[in-house]
Scaffold this motif. Structure first.
Motif, PDB file in Angstrom:
ATOM      1  N   THR A   1       0.852  -1.173   0.000  1.00 27.58           N
ATOM      2  CA  THR A   1       0.000   0.000   0.000  1.00 27.58           C
ATOM      3  C   THR A   1       0.897   1.234   0.000  1.00 27.58           C
ATOM      4  O   THR A   1       2.067   1.151   0.372  1.00 27.58           O
ATOM      5  CB  THR A   1      -0.951   0.003   1.216  1.00 27.58           C
ATOM      6  N   GLY A   2       0.351   2.333  -0.420  1.00 29.40           N
ATOM      7  CA  GLY A   2       1.158   3.542  -0.455  1.00 29.40           C
ATOM      8  C   GLY A   2       0.313   4.794  -0.447  1.00 29.40           C
ATOM      9  O   GLY A   2      -0.916   4.744  -0.561  1.00 29.40           O
ATOM     10  N   TYR A   3       0.995   5.902  -0.304  1.00 28.46           N
ATOM     11  CA  TYR A   3       0.345   7.204  -0.310  1.00 28.46           C
ATOM     12  C   TYR A   3       1.169   8.127  -1.206  1.00 28.46           C
ATOM     13  O   TYR A   3       2.395   8.202  -1.051  1.00 28.46           O
ATOM     14  CB  TYR A   3       0.263   7.775   1.105  1.00 28.46           C
ATOM     15  N   ILE A   4       0.507   8.812  -2.125  1.00 26.84           N
ATOM     16  CA  ILE A   4       1.188   9.686  -3.077  1.00 26.84           C
ATOM     17  C   ILE A   4       0.636  11.103  -2.957  1.00 26.84           C
ATOM     18  O   ILE A   4      -0.581  11.300  -2.893  1.00 26.84           O
ATOM     19  CB  ILE A   4       1.000   9.183  -4.526  1.00 26.84           C
ATOM     20  N   VAL A   5       1.543  12.070  -2.937  1.00 26.79           N
ATOM     21  CA  VAL A   5       1.174  13.486  -2.998  1.00 26.79           C
ATOM     22  C   VAL A   5       1.496  13.935  -4.416  1.00 26.79           C
ATOM     23  O   VAL A   5       2.646  13.867  -4.847  1.00 26.79           O
ATOM     24  CB  VAL A   5       1.977  14.316  -1.966  1.00 26.79           C
ATOM     25  N   LYS A   6       0.469  14.352  -5.161  1.00 27.36           N
ATOM     26  CA  LYS A   6       0.657  14.692  -6.574  1.00 27.36           C
ATOM     27  C   LYS A   6       1.636  15.835  -6.781  1.00 27.36           C
ATOM     28  O   LYS A   6       2.384  15.850  -7.748  1.00 27.36           O
ATOM     29  CB  LYS A   6      -0.685  15.040  -7.221  1.00 27.36           C
ATOM     30  N   SER A   7       1.614  16.815  -5.894  1.00 28.83           N
ATOM     31  CA  SER A   7       2.506  17.963  -6.075  1.00 28.83           C
ATOM     32  C   SER A   7       2.969  18.480  -4.719  1.00 28.83           C
ATOM     33  O   SER A   7       2.157  18.937  -3.914  1.00 28.83           O
ATOM     34  CB  SER A   7       1.789  19.075  -6.834  1.00 28.83           C
ATOM     35  N   ILE A   8       4.279  18.370  -4.488  1.00 31.35           N
ATOM     36  CA  ILE A   8       4.838  18.986  -3.283  1.00 31.35           C
ATOM     37  C   ILE A   8       5.484  20.324  -3.620  1.00 31.35           C
ATOM     38  O   ILE A   8       5.668  21.163  -2.761  1.00 31.35           O
ATOM     39  CB  ILE A   8       5.841  18.059  -2.566  1.00 31.35           C
TER      40      ILE A   8
ATOM     41  N   LYS B   1       5.816  20.680 -10.430  1.00 33.46           N
ATOM     42  CA  LYS B   1       5.585  19.386 -11.078  1.00 33.46           C
ATOM     43  C   LYS B   1       6.205  18.218 -10.317  1.00 33.46           C
ATOM     44  O   LYS B   1       6.215  17.097 -10.797  1.00 33.46           O
ATOM     45  CB  LYS B   1       6.151  19.402 -12.494  1.00 33.46           C
ATOM     46  N   ILE B   2       6.745  18.479  -9.122  1.00 34.69           N
ATOM     47  CA  ILE B   2       7.394  17.430  -8.331  1.00 34.69           C
ATOM     48  C   ILE B   2       6.404  16.842  -7.333  1.00 34.69           C
ATOM     49  O   ILE B   2       5.763  17.572  -6.580  1.00 34.69           O
ATOM     50  CB  ILE B   2       8.635  17.981  -7.594  1.00 34.69           C
ATOM     51  N   GLY B   3       6.310  15.508  -7.337  1.00 35.67           N
ATOM     52  CA  GLY B   3       5.448  14.786  -6.411  1.00 35.67           C
ATOM     53  C   GLY B   3       6.269  13.824  -5.574  1.00 35.67           C
ATOM     54  O   GLY B   3       7.466  13.634  -5.811  1.00 35.67           O
ATOM     55  N   ALA B   4       5.612  13.203  -4.588  1.00 35.65           N
ATOM     56  CA  ALA B   4       6.313  12.273  -3.709  1.00 35.65           C
ATOM     57  C   ALA B   4       5.360  11.162  -3.279  1.00 35.65           C
ATOM     58  O   ALA B   4       4.144  11.324  -3.308  1.00 35.65           O
ATOM     59  CB  ALA B   4       6.862  13.001  -2.487  1.00 35.65           C
ATOM     60  N   GLY B   5       5.943  10.040  -2.884  1.00 36.92           N
ATOM     61  CA  GLY B   5       5.141   8.920  -2.418  1.00 36.92           C
ATOM     62  C   GLY B   5       5.902   8.081  -1.412  1.00 36.92           C
ATOM     63  O   GLY B   5       7.130   8.105  -1.356  1.00 36.92           O
ATOM     64  N   ALA B   6       5.155   7.341  -0.612  1.00 36.18           N
ATOM     65  CA  ALA B   6       5.724   6.395   0.347  1.00 36.18           C
ATOM     66  C   ALA B   6       4.929   5.097   0.230  1.00 36.18           C
ATOM     67  O   ALA B   6       3.698   5.126   0.083  1.00 36.18           O
ATOM     68  CB  ALA B   6       5.638   6.945   1.761  1.00 36.18           C
ATOM     69  N   TYR B   7       5.636   3.965   0.283  1.00 36.99           N
ATOM     70  CA  TYR B   7       5.012   2.661   0.092  1.00 36.99           C
ATOM     71  C   TYR B   7       5.502   1.682   1.149  1.00 36.99           C
ATOM     72  O   TYR B   7       6.664   1.719   1.557  1.00 36.99           O
ATOM     73  CB  TYR B   7       5.375   2.083  -1.282  1.00 36.99           C
ATOM     74  N   LEU B   8       4.626   0.770   1.549  1.00 40.55           N
ATOM     75  CA  LEU B   8       4.960  -0.305   2.472  1.00 40.55           C
ATOM     76  C   LEU B   8       4.512  -1.603   1.835  1.00 40.55           C
ATOM     77  O   LEU B   8       3.348  -1.717   1.413  1.00 40.55           O
ATOM     78  CB  LEU B   8       4.251  -0.079   3.809  1.00 40.55           C
ATOM     79  N   ASP B   9       5.421  -2.578   1.722  1.00 40.01           N
ATOM     80  CA  ASP B   9       5.118  -3.860   1.070  1.00 40.01           C
ATOM     81  C   ASP B   9       5.431  -5.029   1.998  1.00 40.01           C
ATOM     82  O   ASP B   9       6.377  -4.976   2.783  1.00 40.01           O
ATOM     83  CB  ASP B   9       5.977  -4.059  -0.190  1.00 40.01           C
ATOM     84  N   PHE B  10       4.648  -6.078   1.863  1.00 42.73           N
ATOM     85  CA  PHE B  10       4.919  -7.362   2.495  1.00 42.73           C
ATOM     86  C   PHE B  10       5.037  -8.383   1.378  1.00 42.73           C
ATOM     87  O   PHE B  10       4.239  -8.367   0.444  1.00 42.73           O
ATOM     88  CB  PHE B  10       3.788  -7.766   3.441  1.00 42.73           C
TER      89      PHE B  10
ATOM     90  N   PHE C   1       9.855  -7.609   3.998  1.00 41.19           N
ATOM     91  CA  PHE C   1       9.134  -6.357   4.177  1.00 41.19           C
ATOM     92  C   PHE C   1       9.955  -5.261   3.528  1.00 41.19           C
ATOM     93  O   PHE C   1      11.180  -5.307   3.571  1.00 41.19           O
ATOM     94  CB  PHE C   1       8.967  -6.027   5.663  1.00 41.19           C
ATOM     95  N   SER C   2       9.288  -4.286   2.949  1.00 42.62           N
ATOM     96  CA  SER C   2      10.048  -3.173   2.384  1.00 42.62           C
ATOM     97  C   SER C   2       9.316  -1.853   2.590  1.00 42.62           C
ATOM     98  O   SER C   2       8.086  -1.795   2.653  1.00 42.62           O
ATOM     99  CB  SER C   2      10.344  -3.396   0.904  1.00 42.62           C
ATOM    100  N   LEU C   3      10.114  -0.823   2.703  1.00 38.49           N
ATOM    101  CA  LEU C   3       9.640   0.545   2.828  1.00 38.49           C
ATOM    102  C   LEU C   3      10.300   1.333   1.711  1.00 38.49           C
ATOM    103  O   LEU C   3      11.520   1.265   1.542  1.00 38.49           O
ATOM    104  CB  LEU C   3      10.041   1.108   4.194  1.00 38.49           C
ATOM    105  N   SER C   4       9.494   2.045   0.930  1.00 35.24           N
ATOM    106  CA  SER C   4      10.021   2.783  -0.219  1.00 35.24           C
ATOM    107  C   SER C   4       9.590   4.245  -0.169  1.00 35.24           C
ATOM    108  O   SER C   4       8.495   4.561   0.295  1.00 35.24           O
ATOM    109  CB  SER C   4       9.507   2.194  -1.535  1.00 35.24           C
ATOM    110  N   GLY C   5      10.465   5.099  -0.676  1.00 36.81           N
ATOM    111  CA  GLY C   5      10.143   6.508  -0.849  1.00 36.81           C
ATOM    112  C   GLY C   5      10.387   6.876  -2.300  1.00 36.81           C
ATOM    113  O   GLY C   5      11.333   6.394  -2.915  1.00 36.81           O
ATOM    114  N   GLU C   6       9.515   7.693  -2.854  1.00 31.91           N
ATOM    115  CA  GLU C   6       9.613   8.048  -4.271  1.00 31.91           C
ATOM    116  C   GLU C   6       9.499   9.544  -4.460  1.00 31.91           C
ATOM    117  O   GLU C   6       8.685  10.200  -3.822  1.00 31.91           O
ATOM    118  CB  GLU C   6       8.483   7.363  -5.043  1.00 31.91           C
TER     119      GLU C   6
END
Length: 95
Positions: A13-20, A23-32, A45-50
């Motif tokens: 699952t993750g959460y994305i901010v379209k514009s910080i 035109k730059i956006g960011a996201g964070a994800y957690l995976d099992f 398990f993984s934690l990702s930042g985009e």
């Protein structure tokens, strides 16, 4: 460590901010997931930042950093490090 073949399946699952900023956006994800190596399965398990840059309405340039817990490295290869950091650069196309 010498590279070896493995398969990893995951769901997350993750959460994305379209514009910080512009035109730059960011996201964070957690995976099992589950890693299969040498006919054995190990939980992961993984934690990702985009960070992404919107090139058009459907196309983004992305840069992702990922921290993954890898129990298989400890169990099979006696590694002292059970965490792996990976980085990815690419394009993301929205359907």
């Amino acid at each position: 460590m010498v590279g070896k073949k493995f398969k990893r399946y995951s769901i997350g699952t993750g959460y994305i901010v379209k514009s910080i900023y512009g035109k730059i956006g960011a996201g964070a994800y957690l995976d099992f997931g589950k890693i299969y190596r040498k006919d054995e399965g190990f939980n992961s398990f993984s934690l990702s930042g985009e960070l992404n840059y919107r090139l058009s309405e459907k196309l983004k340039l992305i840069c992702t950093q990922q921290l993954t817990y890898r129990k298989d490295l400890v169990e099979l290869y006696n590694s002292n490090n059970k965490y792996v950091i990976s980085g990815f650069i690419g394009l993301k196309y929205s359907l």
